[in-house]
Write an enzyme that holds these catalytic residues in place. Structure first.
Site, PDB file in Angstrom:
ATOM      1  N   CYS A 110      54.719  36.750 -18.687  1.00 32.73           N
ATOM      2  CA  CYS A 110      54.110  35.455 -18.393  1.00 32.73           C
ATOM      3  C   CYS A 110      54.746  34.840 -17.149  1.00 32.73           C
ATOM      4  O   CYS A 110      54.052  34.367 -16.245  1.00 32.73           O
ATOM      5  CB  CYS A 110      54.267  34.531 -19.608  1.00 32.73           C
ATOM      6  SG  CYS A 110      53.420  32.944 -19.438  1.00 32.73           S
ATOM      7  N   CYS A 111      56.082  34.858 -17.090  1.00 26.66           N
ATOM      8  CA  CYS A 111      56.772  34.327 -15.901  1.00 26.66           C
ATOM      9  C   CYS A 111      56.408  35.137 -14.660  1.00 26.66           C
ATOM     10  O   CYS A 111      56.309  34.590 -13.562  1.00 26.66           O
ATOM     11  CB  CYS A 111      58.282  34.366 -16.099  1.00 26.66           C
ATOM     12  SG  CYS A 111      58.947  33.050 -17.133  1.00 26.66           S
ATOM     13  N   CYS A 191      58.557  25.034 -18.123  1.00 25.10           N
ATOM     14  CA  CYS A 191      57.221  24.922 -18.733  1.00 25.10           C
ATOM     15  C   CYS A 191      57.318  24.354 -20.157  1.00 25.10           C
ATOM     16  O   CYS A 191      58.280  24.629 -20.884  1.00 25.10           O
ATOM     17  CB  CYS A 191      56.565  26.293 -18.794  1.00 25.10           C
ATOM     18  SG  CYS A 191      56.163  26.992 -17.189  1.00 25.10           S
ATOM     19  N   CYS A 194      58.113  26.551 -23.309  1.00 27.51           N
ATOM     20  CA  CYS A 194      59.393  27.265 -23.294  1.00 27.51           C
ATOM     21  C   CYS A 194      60.580  26.330 -23.088  1.00 27.51           C
ATOM     22  O   CYS A 194      61.680  26.785 -22.729  1.00 27.51           O
ATOM     23  CB  CYS A 194      59.386  28.331 -22.198  1.00 27.51           C
ATOM     24  SG  CYS A 194      58.045  29.518 -22.376  1.00 27.51           S
ATOM     25  N   CYS A 217      63.710  32.836 -15.140  1.00 27.46           N
ATOM     26  CA  CYS A 217      62.286  33.141 -15.122  1.00 27.46           C
ATOM     27  C   CYS A 217      61.981  34.422 -14.355  1.00 27.46           C
ATOM     28  O   CYS A 217      60.875  34.942 -14.445  1.00 27.46           O
ATOM     29  CB  CYS A 217      61.516  31.985 -14.506  1.00 27.46           C
ATOM     30  SG  CYS A 217      62.089  31.563 -12.863  1.00 27.46           S
TER      31      CYS A 217
END
Ligand code: SF4
Length: 236
Positions: A110-111, A191, A194, A217
């Site tokens: 995702c990062c 984010c 998280c 990240c």
């Protein structure tokens, strides 16, 4: 970029380092900012030296609304005119995170899609990256250098030697606004899915990917040492 360039800036930090860097690399240097809890200090220094400096903000699509509001507030307050909000590639998102829930199953991936690849693209054409990391945040940041070379670019960390007290004093003396989430217990702010409040921890990055081994990240380090295949090439 050659390490001999370090000699030009030996012994400098904070604004004393930022000023000659922005002068010597005018148009070739970009600041990367999350507009998080401590971001106002570096952004204030940047605004004082050159408010038109390019500032890259990665708009992951997963930020707290408070962060987006704080970003607007700081831009106005500091008079920054070079802020660029960079979004993930729509095709990459459609391929890897169509329901927006990838952060639940694979935070590194995702990062990679929401931060690392967009940043790589945004940095095309820049030779110098300036960020606001601090050694006091510990872990991999504990040995941070003011200057380093990564992937052919000069990386500059003007605040590497700043402590929490230094940052607080700077914000107070310049009357800089706080990120609103710091008032309700958040330490380091990323984010929304998280990031949680720091609680009683003494770790200044507590609350980031809480309950996992992830600490970065992947923008500054390569995915916690694990290789993740890029999902798209760097856009030229
Ligand atoms: S911090 Fe969380 S939501 Fe943001 S890009 Fe990384 S995994 Fe995704």
């Amino acid at each position: 970029m050659d390490k001999r360039i370090f000699e030009n800036y030996a012994g400098l930090e904070g604004r004393q380092l930022l000023e000659p860097i922005l002068r010597d690399f005018r148009g070739r240097a970009a600041v990367v900012s999350s507009f998080g809890a401590e971001s106002s200090v570096l952004l204030h220094m940047v605004a004082e030296v050159d408010p038109a400096t390019p500032v890259i903000f990665l708009d992951t699509g997963k930020h707290f609304w408070e962060t987006l509001s704080y970003r607007s507030k700081l831009i106005d307050r500091l008079g920054l005119t070079g802020v660029r909000s960079i979004s993930p590639d729509a095709a990459d998102l459609a391929a890897t995170d169509p329901d927006g829930m990838l952060h639940k199953s694979n935070t590194d991936l995702c990062c990679n899609v929401r931060k690392t690849i967009p940043l790589q693209n945004a940095l095309q054409g820049f030779d110098v990256i300036i960020s606001g990391r601090k050694r006091y945040h510990g872990a991999a940041r504990a040995t941070l250098d003011f200057l380093s070379i990564a992937e052919g670019r000069l990386k500059v960390e003007p605040l590497a030697g700043f402590s929490a007290l230094d940052l607080g004093a700077y914000m107070k003396s310049h009357d800089l606004p706080q990120h609103p989430l710091t008032e309700i217990g958040y330490f380091s702010i990323g984010c929304e899915p998280c990031t949680t409040p720091g609680g009683n921890s003494t770790d200044p990055r507590a609350g980031r990917w809480a309950g996992t081994n992830k600490t970065e990240c992947g923008i500054h380090w390569t995915h916690n040492g694990r290789e993740i295949p890029a999902l798209s090439t760097v856009h030229n």
